[in-house]
Design a protein around this motif. Structure first.
Motif, PDB file in Angstrom:
ATOM      1  N   ARG A 318      12.587 -18.704   9.034  1.00  0.00           N
ATOM      2  CA  ARG A 318      11.388 -17.894   9.000  1.00  0.00           C
ATOM      3  C   ARG A 318      11.276 -17.322  10.262  1.00  0.00           C
ATOM      4  O   ARG A 318      11.413 -17.834  11.239  1.00  0.00           O
ATOM      5  N   ARG A 324       7.809 -15.084   4.837  1.00  0.00           N
ATOM      6  CA  ARG A 324       8.932 -14.945   4.026  1.00  0.00           C
ATOM      7  C   ARG A 324       9.696 -16.221   4.653  1.00  0.00           C
ATOM      8  O   ARG A 324      10.098 -16.297   5.788  1.00  0.00           O
ATOM      9  N   ILE A 325      10.401 -17.053   3.805  1.00  0.00           N
ATOM     10  CA  ILE A 325      11.542 -18.058   3.970  1.00  0.00           C
ATOM     11  C   ILE A 325      12.565 -17.710   3.333  1.00  0.00           C
ATOM     12  O   ILE A 325      12.615 -17.187   2.087  1.00  0.00           O
TER      13      ILE A 325
END
Length: 401
Positions: A318, A324-325
């Motif tokens: 991240r 967002r991962i």
């Protein structure tokens, strides 16, 4: 009411302590940087460089023109020598062709002369043959007359009327007439043979050769023309060989006097190492390009976490300031003091990073993001084992929150 507030406060306190302590003991990296391999554009020849892309950070596509190197001082003496030799051979070929044309014209003249001679000689032999045949006919007539006279003399001699001298004279006249006829017949045979040979182009006689001067010259010219044809073929072969050598030399000169440099990978201009118009040496570095197809994550971890990792282990990445991962995979365990691992990478390690253990992670989904396709240099964190926040985020994602 007061009791409820106390219970809620204790729950929030315990939850906060759980998150803080859980995240602290979760397996995360101390730092993580989006990195990529560097592609160095080098000068293949010595000369003056002209940069087509001069701004750092410019995007380039595969095959895009980025620089050109021109050497105006290259020695072309070998090429000039080959071209001069080829020109000399072309001049020689023209000389041989001109000589062949002159000899061909001479041969045409001698051929007409030989034809005229043959026709005149045939007419001459035919006239002699006709004259000889007339002589033969006259000799035959005299022989018949002498034969009749000899027979009469012989008959008279038998009767006793003709004297022996008269009979001998009649015999002698007959013998002479017979010899003249035989001689005329032989001359007719000779002239017929000579006429047949003359019609075939062979002239027989007592005072000349079997061929006239014009025919002999034609034979000499034919031999000389054949020799010239062989010489022309040899000169043409040498010209063809020179053409191949000149083409090869042109390619070599073009490669060594001018070189157009194109980007082989999609990427970014990371560094410009020369000025536009600068004279460069062969093999000198001109530009550094980041290969956007080779994005990786370089991270530093503690020794205890490093010892628990293995190649192929699943991780998460991240970026800082981004929710967002991205899922990734451990592809290299570089250990401590991994400065040499960054020699061909865009972003080098910090002193703090070198004090930790180096781990390399690949995240394929990064290249699919328009804003992260070549975001070299951005930092984030790699999670090697899930903490409370990561579990909570997966729970919320699973149930659509």
């Amino acid at each position: 009411m007061r009791l409820a507030r106390v219970v809620i406060g204790l729950v929030l306190l315990v939850g906060g302590l759980y998150v803080i302590i859980g995240e602290h003991f979760a397996g995360t990296s101390a730092d993580a940087t989006i990195n990529a391999r560097l592609y160095v554009v080098r000068a293949p020849i010595e000369g003056r460089v002209t940069l087509a892309v001069k701004s750092i950070g410019a995007r380039v596509s595969p095959g895009e023109h980025v620089a050109e190197v021109t050497d105006e001082r290259f020695d072309t003496a070998r090429l000039l020598e080959l071209e001069r030799d080829r020109d000399n051979q072309r001049i020689e070929l023209k000389r041989l062709a001109g000589q062949r044309d002159v000899l061909s014209q001479s041969r045409t003249g001698f051929d007409a002369q030989s034809t005229d001679y043959q026709r005149g000689r045939i007419r001459q032999i035919e006239a002699r043959l006709a004259e000889t045949k007339a002589t033969q006919d006259a000799a035959a007539a005299r022989l018949r007359e002498a034969d009749a006279e000899f027979k009469r003399a012989n008959e008279l001699s038998t009767r006793g009327v003709q004297t022996v001298a008269g009979l001998g004279k009649a015999r002698a006249t007959f013998d002479v007439a017979q010899q003249e006829l035989e001689s005329a017949q032989q001359r007719v045979n000779y002239f017929e043979t000579e006429l047949t040979s003359a019609r075939a182009g062979v002239f027989i006689g007592e005072s000349y050769n079997d061929a006239p001067f014009s025919t002999q010259r034609i034979r000499e010219l034919d031999q000389r023309l054949a020799e010239l044809q062989v010489d022309e073929e040899q000169v043409k072969a040498r010209i063809t060989q020179f053409d191949r050598q000149i083409d090869a030399e042109h390619l070599r000169v073009n490669r060594l006097t001018s070189a157009t440099l194109n980007a082989r990978v999609p990427g970014l201009i990371w560094d410009v190492l020369v000025d536009d118009g600068e004279h460069t040496r062969r093999g000198q570095d001109l530009l550094k390009l980041v290969d956007c197809n080779s994005l990786i994550i370089t991270a530093g971890v503690s020794e205890s976490l490093y010892d628990s990792l293995s190649i192929g282990a699943a991780v998460q990445f991240r970026l800082f300031g981004d929710e967002r991962i991205f899922n990734g995979t451990v592809t290299r365990l570089g250990g401590s003091g991994g400065a040499s691992l960054y020699a061909n990478l865009a972003v080098g390690p910090s002193p703090q990073h070198l004090q930790r253990f180096d781990v390399t992670v690949t995240v394929p989904d990064l290249a699919q993001q328009p804003d992260l396709g070549c975001a070299v240099g951005r930092t984030g964190r790699v999670v090697f084992s899930s903490g409370p926040i990561a579990r909570l985020r997966r729970f919320l994602t699973l149930y659509g929150f």
